[in-house]
Design a protein around this motif. Structure first.
Motif, PDB file in Angstrom:
ATOM      1  N   ALA A 210       0.946   4.084  -2.969  1.00  0.00           N
ATOM      2  CA  ALA A 210       0.693   5.502  -2.662  1.00  0.00           C
ATOM      3  C   ALA A 210       1.878   6.356  -3.097  1.00  0.00           C
ATOM      4  O   ALA A 210       1.717   7.432  -3.665  1.00  0.00           O
ATOM      5  CB  ALA A 210       0.440   5.663  -1.166  1.00  0.00           C
TER       6      ALA A 210
ATOM      7  N   GLU B  79       0.833  -1.213   0.000  1.00  0.00           N
ATOM      8  CA  GLU B  79       0.000   0.000   0.000  1.00  0.00           C
ATOM      9  C   GLU B  79       0.861   1.254   0.000  1.00  0.00           C
ATOM     10  O   GLU B  79       0.586   2.208  -0.730  1.00  0.00           O
ATOM     11  CB  GLU B  79      -0.939  -0.004   1.210  1.00  0.00           C
ATOM     12  CG  GLU B  79      -2.107  -0.914   0.979  1.00  0.00           C
ATOM     13  CD  GLU B  79      -3.230  -0.723   1.989  1.00  0.00           C
ATOM     14  OE1 GLU B  79      -3.335   0.362   2.577  1.00  0.00           O
ATOM     15  OE2 GLU B  79      -3.988  -1.685   2.173  1.00  0.00           O
ATOM     16  N   SER B  80       1.930   1.250   0.826  1.00  0.00           N
ATOM     17  CA  SER B  80       2.831   2.418   0.851  1.00  0.00           C
ATOM     18  C   SER B  80       3.445   2.631  -0.527  1.00  0.00           C
ATOM     19  O   SER B  80       3.566   3.751  -1.005  1.00  0.00           O
ATOM     20  CB  SER B  80       3.982   2.220   1.831  1.00  0.00           C
ATOM     21  OG  SER B  80       3.498   1.872   3.074  1.00  0.00           O
TER      22      SER B  80
ATOM     23  N   ALA C 173       2.416   9.807  -5.436  1.00  0.00           N
ATOM     24  CA  ALA C 173       2.510  10.988  -4.564  1.00  0.00           C
ATOM     25  C   ALA C 173       3.551  12.006  -5.020  1.00  0.00           C
ATOM     26  O   ALA C 173       3.461  13.172  -4.677  1.00  0.00           O
ATOM     27  CB  ALA C 173       2.834  10.545  -3.141  1.00  0.00           C
TER      28      ALA C 173
END
Ligand SMILES: Nc1ncnc2c1ncn2[C@@H]1O[C@H](COP(=O)(O)OP(=O)(O)OP(=O)(O)O)[C@@H](O)[C@H]1O
Ligand SMILES: [Mg+2]
Length: 277
Positions: A197, A193-194, A201
């Protein structure tokens, strides 16, 4: 790296230059044909997953993009520049790489390992901040981990440090070789998930990635397109939805069935606005 070379010809001028491109790549190791005429483009901002059985050529293909493997035939371009004639040091400074074994330098503490590319790039003032930020992103508390030696880490922690090292310099292009392989299910889900993202980002735009994985569910979760390798040849490169609905070969069909990949995996995807979705 700046885009310098553009492909010649009136038609190609209107086409985007892929961030990474392999055309007809062949690589032999003695009698082993690791890559047997592989062609694949990765568009700017795209994440392409390389999947396939052990020994199918995933790592070999990945390493062609940062000149750790020199093909016997074919062409490899990064930002339109031919890797065979590029400045290799410069290339590796700009292309983040997470090797399959992590590749940490054992005689350097964690913090120094993470700073490696930043130092090569002569990143000034904010070196410590960027190092600590990178450790935090991969779920390692900088205060606890930055002064440890690699031998004082678990396999999964070493893998996280390797990811932090590749991401600390904010590369636009990243090559990841089974980066989440040594992690337990929960840490793995967190890091996936990181990572998803993080790809979106950055102010400079989406990170372009090639992600090697054994895990088709992971490929579906994170990649815009999935490339299926078998014995050094590409069986299919397509979006997860197309792979599921229109597998190009019986091998791809069987691979998906054995991994029990299904339409439910499409709903779980962490990539929703990919270049190719
Ligand atoms: N340096 C080398 N010398 C000799 N053979 C090699 C070398 N590197 C790779 N090979 C062979 O080339 C083939 C492809 O290897 P590669 O590492 O690309 O596979 P892979 O798909 O990454 O496998 P795995 O999933 O096990 O990591 C294998 O048969 C391997 O033994
Ligand atoms: Mg490999």
């Amino acid at each position: 790296m700046e885009k310098q070379a553009q492909r010649s010809g009136a038609v190609s001028q209107s086409l985007p230059v892929p961030a990474l491109s392999a055309t007809g790549v062949v690589k032999r190791f003695d009698s082993t044909v690791a890559l047997d005429g592989v062609s694949v483009d990765v568009l700017e901002g795209e994440c392409v997953a390389l999947v396939g059985e052990s020994g199918s050529g995933k790592t070999t293909l990945l390493r062609c993009f940062n000149a750790l493997v020199q093909p016997d035939a074919g062409r490899v371009l990064v930002d339109g520049m031919d890797v065979s004639t590029a400045d290799v040091i410069e290339l590796r400074r700009h292309v983040g790489y997470v090797p399959q074994d992590g590749g940490l330098l054992p005689h350097w503490r964690v913090g120094r390992n993470v700073e490696l590319v930043l130092r090569l790039q002569r990143a000034n003032g904010d070196l410590a901040t960027r190092r600590d930020d990178a450790l935090t992103i991969v779920g390692l508390d900088p205060g606890t981990f930055r002064d440890r030696w690699p031998r004082e880490l678990s396999g999964g922690q070493r893998q996280r440090v390797a990811i932090a090292r590749a991401l600390a310099a904010h590369p636009r292009l990243v090559l990841l070789d089974e980066p989440f392989g040594a992690l337990d299910a929960i840490s793995r889900a967190d890091l996936q998930e990181s990572f998803a993202a993080l790809r979106t980002a950055r102010a400079a735009g989406r990170m372009t990635c090639v992600l090697v994985t054994h895990d088709l569910h992971e490929a579906f979760l994170l990649a815009d397109r999935v490339a299926v390798l078998r014995r050094g040849r590409l069986e299919q490169v397509d979006t997860p939805a197309i792979l599921l609905t229109r597998p190009a070969t019986s091998y791809v069909n069987e691979l998906l069935a054995r991994a029990r990949v299904s339409a439910a995996d499409l709903d779980r995807r962490l990539v929703r606005h990919g270049a190719a979705t």
